[in-house]
Write a protein that holds these residues in place. Structure first.
Motif, PDB file in Angstrom:
ATOM      1  N   ALA A   1       0.676  -1.319  -0.157  1.00 28.85           N
ATOM      2  CA  ALA A   1       0.020   0.400  -0.211  1.00 28.85           C
ATOM      3  C   ALA A   1       0.680   1.498  -0.412  1.00 28.85           C
ATOM      4  CB  ALA A   1      -0.547   0.413   1.466  1.00 28.85           C
TER       5      ALA A   1
ATOM      6  N   THR B   1      -4.095   3.654  -1.984  1.00 29.99           N
ATOM      7  CA  THR B   1      -4.431   5.340  -1.233  1.00 29.99           C
ATOM      8  C   THR B   1      -4.726   6.657  -1.380  1.00 29.99           C
ATOM      9  OG1 THR B   1      -3.577   3.760   0.732  1.00 29.99           O
ATOM     10  CG2 THR B   1      -4.626   5.080   1.133  1.00 29.99           C
TER      11      THR B   1
ATOM     12  N   THR C   1      -9.657   5.109  -3.870  1.00 30.29           N
ATOM     13  CA  THR C   1      -8.147   4.319  -4.263  1.00 30.29           C
ATOM     14  C   THR C   1      -8.617   3.164  -4.616  1.00 30.29           C
ATOM     15  OG1 THR C   1      -8.705   4.209  -1.251  1.00 30.29           O
ATOM     16  CG2 THR C   1      -7.962   2.366  -2.305  1.00 30.29           C
TER      17      THR C   1
ATOM     18  N   ASP D   1      -9.339   3.166   6.086  1.00 30.93           N
ATOM     19  CA  ASP D   1      -9.301   2.333   4.803  1.00 30.93           C
ATOM     20  C   ASP D   1     -11.023   1.268   5.254  1.00 30.93           C
ATOM     21  OD1 ASP D   1      -8.117  -0.069   3.598  1.00 30.93           O
ATOM     22  OD2 ASP D   1      -6.653  -0.269   4.202  1.00 30.93           O
TER      23      ASP D   1
ATOM     24  N   ARG E   1      -6.049  -0.031   9.606  1.00 28.24           N
ATOM     25  CA  ARG E   1      -5.610   0.343   8.271  1.00 28.24           C
ATOM     26  C   ARG E   1      -5.378  -1.071   7.963  1.00 28.24           C
ATOM     27  NH1 ARG E   1      -3.578   4.326   6.063  1.00 28.24           N
ATOM     28  NH2 ARG E   1      -3.198   5.381   7.385  1.00 28.24           N
TER      29      ARG E   1
END
Length: 321
Positions: A17, A96, A103, A257, A297
């Motif tokens: 990520a 992200t 995203t 997230d 996350r």
């Protein structure tokens, strides 16, 4: 003999990520994690005190070892992983986003070790040691072999009297809607509990209308004992074969997230539903765990039982019958 509460089979990938505020094309560092729909569900359940087991195929290399060790650290039994000397682990990259920029996900999973599975050689008897089998529509999309293993697992579960939950989880990057609808039909029809997102119901089967209408049409089409339609920020609605209807609003959450929130919902529902077959508690627990996952996350819902119970105490009035 029952050894686990929930068992599953599927692919877990390495997640790379981009740090918040950076872009994949210019990033000089990536955050490393793991993620896969079935494993996400099992980790969430294990952290809530449930006994879970995950089966798959992994190459005996550092990435395969990382996946197994991380799942085991969270309490998932990985003893049914089939190891191969050659092969690769699937990887996905997360660019992200921050609103209004969404995203973006870039997959590099074609030809992974699990996609090369030999259905005839993969052990399936572990299913009989579980109270529940959970599968998703991602696995049958990976390869003909994965599809065959999932089919065999459902057949073995049925023979052993083990209930099955199936999450449609349509992924347009893996296959088209017509093929997905055709292949997933028997999986949906064989489910004890069917999970489906509102968008997937529309894309695959053209179901429109209010959430309750769509849920009832899904229930009529596939005949699952419980049909759960997830609505994202709108919560979820569930209907049973006996005509019970329950709706749960989604609690407010600060979104860190979104990846894995649907899997957290499925885990929460199963956690709340497994013991007493209480549909209301299942829905309440599902939306609560999904909301908590949004604050963390990574793919995994790193939530404790105490945190979940505290959240449930705040959401007792979000149920409508």
């Amino acid at each position: 003999m029952v050894q686990w509460d929930v068992v599953s089979f599927g692919e877990t990938m390495i997640r790379l990520a981009v740090p918040l505020g950076e872009r994949l094309e210019t990033a000089t560092r990536l955050e490393v994690g793991i993620g896969g729909a079935e494993a996400n569900v099992l980790v969430a359940l294990a952290r809530l005190g449930r006994r879970t087991a995950w089966a798959s195929v992994l190459p005996r290399n550092p990435l395969g070892e990382r996946i197994v060790r991380e799942l085991a650290w969270h309490g998932v039994d990985t003893s049914w992983v089939q190891w191969v000397e050659r092969g690769r682990v699937g990887v996905y990259y997360l660019d992200t986003g921050v609103p209004p920029r969404p995203t973006a996900v870039l997959y590099d999973r074609a030809g992974s070790a699990v996609a090369q599975v030999d259905p005839a050689a993969f052990p399936i008897d572990f299913v009989a040691g579980g109270r529940w089998l959970h599968l998703t529509g991602i696995t049958p999309a990976l390869s003909v072999g994965c599809r065959a293993v999932a089919e065999r697992l459902m057949e073995r579960a049925r023979a052993a009297g083990v209930p099955v939950s199936f999450d449609v989880n349509y992924r347009s990057r893996l296959w088209g809607p017509d093929e997905a609808a055709r292949v997933l039909e028997p999986f949906c029809a064989g489910a004890t509990v069917l999970f489906c997102g509102e968008g997937d119901a529309r894309t695959l089967w053209g179901l429109e209308g209010t959430a309750l209408e769509v849920a009832e049409r899904l229930a009529g089409r596939f005949g699952a004992g419980v049909t759960v339609l997830t609505l994202g920020e709108g919560g979820a609605v569930a209907v049973t074969r006996e005509g019970e209807r329950v709706t749960a609003e989604a609690p407010r959450a600060t979104v860190i997230d979104r990846v894995g929130a649907g899997d957290a919902f499925a885990a929460g529902f199963l956690h709340g539903y497994l013991d007493g077959r209480d549909l209301e508690r299942g829905l309440r627990t599902g939306v609560a765990l999904a909301a908590l996952k949004l604050t963390v996350r990574g793919d995994l819902a790193l939530i404790s039982a105490a945190e979940l119970e505290a959240m449930l105490s705040e959401t007792r009035r979000t149920i409508v019958r």
